[in-house]
Write an enzyme that holds these catalytic residues in place. Sequence first.
Site, mmCIF file in Angstrom:
data_model
loop_
_atom_site.group_PDB
_atom_site.id
_atom_site.type_symbol
_atom_site.label_atom_id
_atom_site.label_comp_id
_atom_site.label_asym_id
_atom_site.label_seq_id
_atom_site.Cartn_x
_atom_site.Cartn_y
_atom_site.Cartn_z
ATOM 1 N N HIS A 63 -6.074 -30.991 -14.197
ATOM 2 C CA HIS A 63 -5.399 -31.056 -15.153
ATOM 3 C C HIS A 63 -4.754 -31.766 -15.768
ATOM 4 C CE1 HIS A 63 -4.554 -27.366 -12.981
ATOM 5 N NE2 HIS A 63 -4.311 -27.237 -13.363
ATOM 6 N N HIS A 92 0.821 -39.998 -16.661
ATOM 7 C CA HIS A 92 -0.155 -38.959 -16.416
ATOM 8 C C HIS A 92 -0.237 -38.931 -17.478
ATOM 9 C CE1 HIS A 92 2.614 -36.235 -16.388
ATOM 10 N NE2 HIS A 92 2.117 -35.609 -17.342
ATOM 11 N N HIS A 94 -1.908 -36.669 -21.537
ATOM 12 C CA HIS A 94 -2.423 -34.771 -22.491
ATOM 13 C C HIS A 94 -2.988 -35.676 -23.702
ATOM 14 C CE1 HIS A 94 0.545 -32.973 -19.742
ATOM 15 N NE2 HIS A 94 1.802 -34.290 -20.091
ATOM 16 N N GLU A 104 1.956 -33.337 -26.368
ATOM 17 C CA GLU A 104 2.443 -31.842 -26.438
ATOM 18 C C GLU A 104 4.025 -31.648 -27.434
ATOM 19 O OE1 GLU A 104 3.104 -32.226 -21.436
ATOM 20 O OE2 GLU A 104 1.514 -30.941 -22.287
ATOM 21 N N HIS A 117 3.124 -39.911 -20.108
ATOM 22 C CA HIS A 117 4.240 -39.154 -19.691
ATOM 23 C C HIS A 117 4.543 -40.380 -18.404
ATOM 24 C CE1 HIS A 117 3.736 -35.007 -21.029
ATOM 25 N NE2 HIS A 117 4.466 -35.961 -22.205
ATOM 26 N N THR A 198 6.336 -29.503 -18.631
ATOM 27 C CA THR A 198 5.184 -29.506 -19.538
ATOM 28 C C THR A 198 4.059 -28.303 -18.072
ATOM 29 O OG1 THR A 198 4.209 -31.235 -19.311
ATOM 30 C CG2 THR A 198 6.045 -30.831 -21.256
#
Length: 266
Positions: A63, A92, A94, A104, A117, A198
């Site tokens: 992910h 990590h 996104h 996000e 994050h 999230t």
Amino acid sequence: MVGWGYAKANGPATWPNLFPIAGGRRQSPIDIKCEACQKDSSLSKIQAVYSGIKVSELSNTGHAWKAQVSGGSSSLKGGPLGTDEYVLEQFHCHWGKTNDKGSEHTVNGKCYAAELHLVHWNKSKFSSFAEAASSDGGLAVLGMFLEVGSEHEELNKVCKLLPFVQHKGQAITVTEPISPAAFIPKNGSYWTYAGSLTTPPCYESVTWIVYEHPIQVSQTQMDAFRSMKSYHPCETCPEDELAGALVENYRPPCPLCDRVVRVYKD
Ligand code: SG7
Ligand code: ZN
């Protein structure tokens, strides 16, 4: 179905079916509407100290990439966190397929290319990350927007290892020291609100602190993120719309409901 993800068949809109809390009233991320934010003079600057921190392992979770932290001592306090002390567990990111989306949180509807994050847990109140992650007041996540511009030197230490964790489940030991403090924008202005993880299980345990000022990364660094795969090396490439590329791994904004976003100006 192979569990939750970001494709149409298993993406954010489907999460509440398996994780009812994902349909709750305290979910993250949100669109930050600047006009509606509350200036709060009782908020202070965030104090983040990461000394002797070791990134023990860099992995592909399927992910996102994730840098697990161990050893050293870290301390996050101040701002909305009061006197409780939070410690860094992992960080990590996104990101999108193209530079026009990927974050996000959004700001007045604006998306950034990516969002980093730094996940911390409340060591003053809980005895483990797992316990804190499912408890109100358990986690504090620092969010930084990434925009494409000049290369980020510290992030390169992550990017150059990504070829070794191309597939889901792969992990490598990190030996070079990485300083998470280098990811915090020089201007300390932030938004803060009560939210959630999230990703499933979407626990409503997170005090979010989202920095207003983005940090810059290079196009090459963004491309390194996008080279990752969301499937295991033994699996064949999924035939969904993302074709197994680890991209678009962001959840779109959730309803604010009855929450207030507070703002601290540096
Ligand atoms: C990423 O975001 C991973 C997750 C993380 C999740 O998918 O880094 O971590 C693991 C252990 O895979 O979940 C519990 C947790 O940290 C959600 O974190 S986030 O809300 O900061 N995006
Ligand atoms: Zn995240």
